[in-house]
Design a protein around this motif. Structure first.
Motif, short mmCIF file in Angstrom:
data_model
loop_
_atom_site.label_atom_id
_atom_site.label_comp_id
_atom_site.label_asym_id
_atom_site.label_seq_id
_atom_site.Cartn_x
_atom_site.Cartn_y
_atom_site.Cartn_z
N MET A 29 26.12 4.54 16.40
CA MET A 29 25.52 3.80 15.29
C MET A 29 26.09 4.30 13.97
O MET A 29 26.20 5.49 13.73
CB MET A 29 24.00 3.99 15.30
CG MET A 29 23.31 3.37 14.10
SD MET A 29 21.53 3.46 14.27
CE MET A 29 21.31 2.48 15.73
N ALA A 30 26.47 3.37 13.12
CA ALA A 30 27.04 3.73 11.83
C ALA A 30 25.96 4.20 10.88
O ALA A 30 24.90 3.60 10.77
CB ALA A 30 27.77 2.53 11.23
N VAL A 31 26.22 5.32 10.20
CA VAL A 31 25.32 5.82 9.16
C VAL A 31 25.98 5.56 7.82
O VAL A 31 27.08 6.02 7.54
CB VAL A 31 25.06 7.32 9.34
CG1 VAL A 31 24.19 7.82 8.19
CG2 VAL A 31 24.38 7.58 10.66
N ILE A 32 25.32 4.78 6.97
CA ILE A 32 25.89 4.38 5.68
C ILE A 32 25.31 5.25 4.58
O ILE A 32 24.10 5.37 4.44
CB ILE A 32 25.60 2.89 5.42
CG1 ILE A 32 26.28 2.06 6.50
CG2 ILE A 32 26.10 2.49 4.04
CD1 ILE A 32 26.04 0.58 6.35
N ASN A 33 26.16 5.85 3.79
CA ASN A 33 25.72 6.65 2.65
C ASN A 33 25.46 5.73 1.48
O ASN A 33 26.24 4.82 1.18
CB ASN A 33 26.80 7.67 2.28
CG ASN A 33 26.26 8.71 1.33
OD1 ASN A 33 25.76 8.38 0.26
ND2 ASN A 33 26.39 9.97 1.71
N VAL A 34 24.37 5.96 0.79
CA VAL A 34 23.98 5.08 -0.32
C VAL A 34 24.99 5.17 -1.47
O VAL A 34 25.01 4.33 -2.36
CB VAL A 34 22.56 5.43 -0.80
CG1 VAL A 34 22.09 4.49 -1.88
CG2 VAL A 34 21.59 5.37 0.37
N LYS A 46 19.91 -3.62 21.33
CA LYS A 46 20.60 -4.77 20.77
C LYS A 46 20.76 -4.69 19.26
O LYS A 46 21.63 -5.34 18.69
CB LYS A 46 19.89 -6.07 21.16
CG LYS A 46 18.50 -6.23 20.53
CD LYS A 46 17.90 -7.57 20.94
CE LYS A 46 16.52 -7.76 20.31
NZ LYS A 46 15.94 -9.08 20.65
N HIS A 47 19.91 -3.91 18.58
CA HIS A 47 20.01 -3.79 17.13
C HIS A 47 20.75 -2.53 16.69
O HIS A 47 20.92 -2.30 15.50
CB HIS A 47 18.60 -3.77 16.51
CG HIS A 47 17.88 -5.07 16.65
ND1 HIS A 47 18.22 -6.21 15.94
CD2 HIS A 47 16.82 -5.42 17.42
CE1 HIS A 47 17.40 -7.20 16.28
NE2 HIS A 47 16.54 -6.74 17.17
N ALA A 48 21.19 -1.71 17.65
CA ALA A 48 21.72 -0.39 17.32
C ALA A 48 22.93 -0.45 16.40
O ALA A 48 23.09 0.41 15.52
CB ALA A 48 22.07 0.36 18.60
N GLN A 49 23.78 -1.43 16.56
CA GLN A 49 24.99 -1.50 15.75
C GLN A 49 24.88 -2.49 14.59
O GLN A 49 25.84 -2.69 13.86
CB GLN A 49 26.17 -1.92 16.64
CG GLN A 49 26.45 -0.99 17.80
CD GLN A 49 26.81 0.41 17.34
OE1 GLN A 49 27.45 0.58 16.31
NE2 GLN A 49 26.40 1.42 18.10
N LYS A 50 23.71 -3.10 14.42
CA LYS A 50 23.58 -4.17 13.44
C LYS A 50 22.81 -3.78 12.18
O LYS A 50 22.99 -4.41 11.14
CB LYS A 50 22.88 -5.38 14.09
CG LYS A 50 23.64 -5.97 15.28
CD LYS A 50 22.85 -7.13 15.88
CE LYS A 50 23.56 -7.71 17.08
NZ LYS A 50 22.78 -8.81 17.70
N ILE A 51 21.95 -2.80 12.27
CA ILE A 51 21.08 -2.46 11.14
C ILE A 51 21.61 -1.20 10.47
O ILE A 51 21.63 -0.13 11.08
CB ILE A 51 19.63 -2.22 11.60
CG1 ILE A 51 19.12 -3.39 12.44
CG2 ILE A 51 18.74 -1.99 10.39
CD1 ILE A 51 19.09 -4.71 11.71
N PRO A 52 22.04 -1.28 9.22
CA PRO A 52 22.54 -0.10 8.50
C PRO A 52 21.43 0.92 8.25
O PRO A 52 20.27 0.56 8.05
CB PRO A 52 23.06 -0.67 7.18
CG PRO A 52 23.25 -2.13 7.43
CD PRO A 52 22.20 -2.51 8.43
#
Length: 444
Positions: free
Chosen positions: A1-6, A68-74
């Protein structure tokens, strides 16, 4: 899962960011939000989760939505003790849903960030002093920047606010209520501990009651119920105990706003049709004194509330007393509150009923004494983990769907903002019923 930095300013803005998504209530809010993400006719097209721990956010997302949402929600990194992270967060969101409490400890920096960026803000707060302080501190700036700040968009206090407005609609023509007493009955097939966050907020609220008194001394005085009294409500089959509540203070603020703006608050880009609907709605509202009572089918059922009331006042005044209260919530509330999270089965087994018993006049222009009684009722699922997420998400969807018709900005109560919208119908469609029960003359 991608972790997005603010920090990444090039991120696409999100319709909704849920802050505190990994806390227990936050997880249920995430689950409710996923029902509407990219669903047919839903305005919710993009969603992100925010908090201090990416790993905990990831676990919350898996719990709420599955793989199913693991890769879709930042997932966004933000901390209420880091104003810069909150500023970056607010700059990416149309609406921030704040689930991080107690709000007296963690809420102000989030409100400040949203107001400064012009981002809309909703939370599930039930802390009276926090809400009134945010109005006093940020209303003017929020109005100028186009940030709509609405606290208490959970069980505290939307059911009471919308229930009061629904009740008001049943006083037809010259009739009018003088007072409305709400009786809240919590029912469950399994014993379920109430939300610990609510308990913590109550302890800290009493410990800082002097701050609320100081704040109110600088504001216009409004009548407030005094003390608490046990009563038997034979008509409803309940024993009831009246206690101070956020619902009462929020409804007083809504009624004060109604007095100042009898036609409601116009939207900056409001349509002619909505303006007519708004004015028609508020012209039918009839304010009345409101109080909330906790009800039980037996007097014994009120014992946990009575016990907690006895201990809360004296112990909350000292540091040691507060430590004891927060360390052993189950002991001081006879199991009413607990640090243990309830199971899915326990949550699913719980429901609420809120009865609104209004007394008033068949003809308010001539009546001297109340001669009429109207009874209405709200019913729905468990209040903390099911009804609260339902309410919060529907408030957010109203903002996304109908933003131009709502006030440009400012710090308001839910009733002030959402009263003339379709929020009541949305709640009905999502498991919360509004029912007319009875009308009858009172014997003289």
């Amino acid at each position: 899962m991608a972790v997005i930095n603010v920090d990444a300013q090039s991120c696409k803005p999100y319709d909704v960011v849920i802050l505190g998504a990994s806390c227990f209530t936050g997880k249920y809010v995430v689950r409710e939000a996923l029902k509407f993400l990219n669903a047919p006719n839903s305005p919710l097209k993009s969603l992100a989760l925010a908090g201090r721990s990416p790993s905990r956010l990831s676990e919350a997302l898996k719990w709420a939505g599955g793989p199913k949402h693991a890769q879709k929600i930042p997932l966004l990194c933000a901390d209420t003790s880091d104003p810069d992270s909150l500023a970056r967060l607010a700059s990416q969101a149309r609406i921030v849903l704040n689930c991080v409490g107690p709000f007296r400890l963690h809420g102000q920096p989030v409100v400040a960030a949203c107001v400064e960026s012009g981002c809309d803000y909703l939370d599930i707060c039930g802390e009276t002093e926090f809400m009134e302080r945010m109005e006093a501190s940020y209303h003017d700036e929020a109005a100028e920047n186009g940030s709509l700040v609405v606290s208490a968009c959970g069980f505290d206090t939307v059911p009471a606010e919308m229930g009061m407005l629904f009740h008001s609609s049943h006083w037809i023509g010259p009739s009018a209520p003088s007072r409305v007493e709400a009786y809240l009955s919590l029912e469950s097939e399994k014993r379920i501990g109430a939300n610990y966050g609510t308990y913590e907020s109550a302890v800290l609220g009493l410990a800082n009651a002097h701050k609320l008194a100081e704040l109110r001394r600088s504001s216009p005085r409004r009548p407030r119920p005094k003390g608490f009294v046990i009563e038997q409500q034979k008509e409803l089959g309940l024993w009831a105990l009246r206690l101070p509540s956020a619902d009462s203070s929020v409804i007083r603020r809504t009624q004060a706003a109604f007095t100042e703006n009898p036609r409601g608050l116009a939207g900056e880009k409001e349509s002619i049709e909505h303006a007519k609907m708004r004015e028609s709605f508020w012209s039918s509202v009839k304010p009345a004194h409101f109080s909330l009572k906790i009800g039980s089918k037996s007097l014994l059922g009120l014992l946990p509330v009575i016990t907690l009331s006895v201990f809360l006042g004296p112990l909350s005044r000292s540091r040691v007393g507060r430590w004891l209260l927060l360390k052993f919530p189950s002991l001081f509330s006879l199991g009413l509150f607990s640090k243990k999270w309830p199971s899915e089965e326990e949550v699913a087994s719980a429901t609420f009923k809120m009865w609104f018993v209004g007394q008033g006049y068949s003809d308010s222009s001539v009546a001297l004494n109340p001669d009429t009684q109207v009874v209405t009722r709200l019913m729905g699922p468990e209040i903390g983990y099911l009804t609260t997420p339902i309410v919060l998400l529907q408030c957010a969807l109203v903002l996304l769907d109908d933003r131009d018709n709502l006030p440009k900005g400012g710090v308001y109560t839910p009733g002030t903002v959402f009263g003339p919208t379709d929020l009541m119908q949305r709640l009905r469609e999502n498991g919360i019923s509004f029912d007319f029960i009875s009308w009858k003359p009172l014997s003289s």
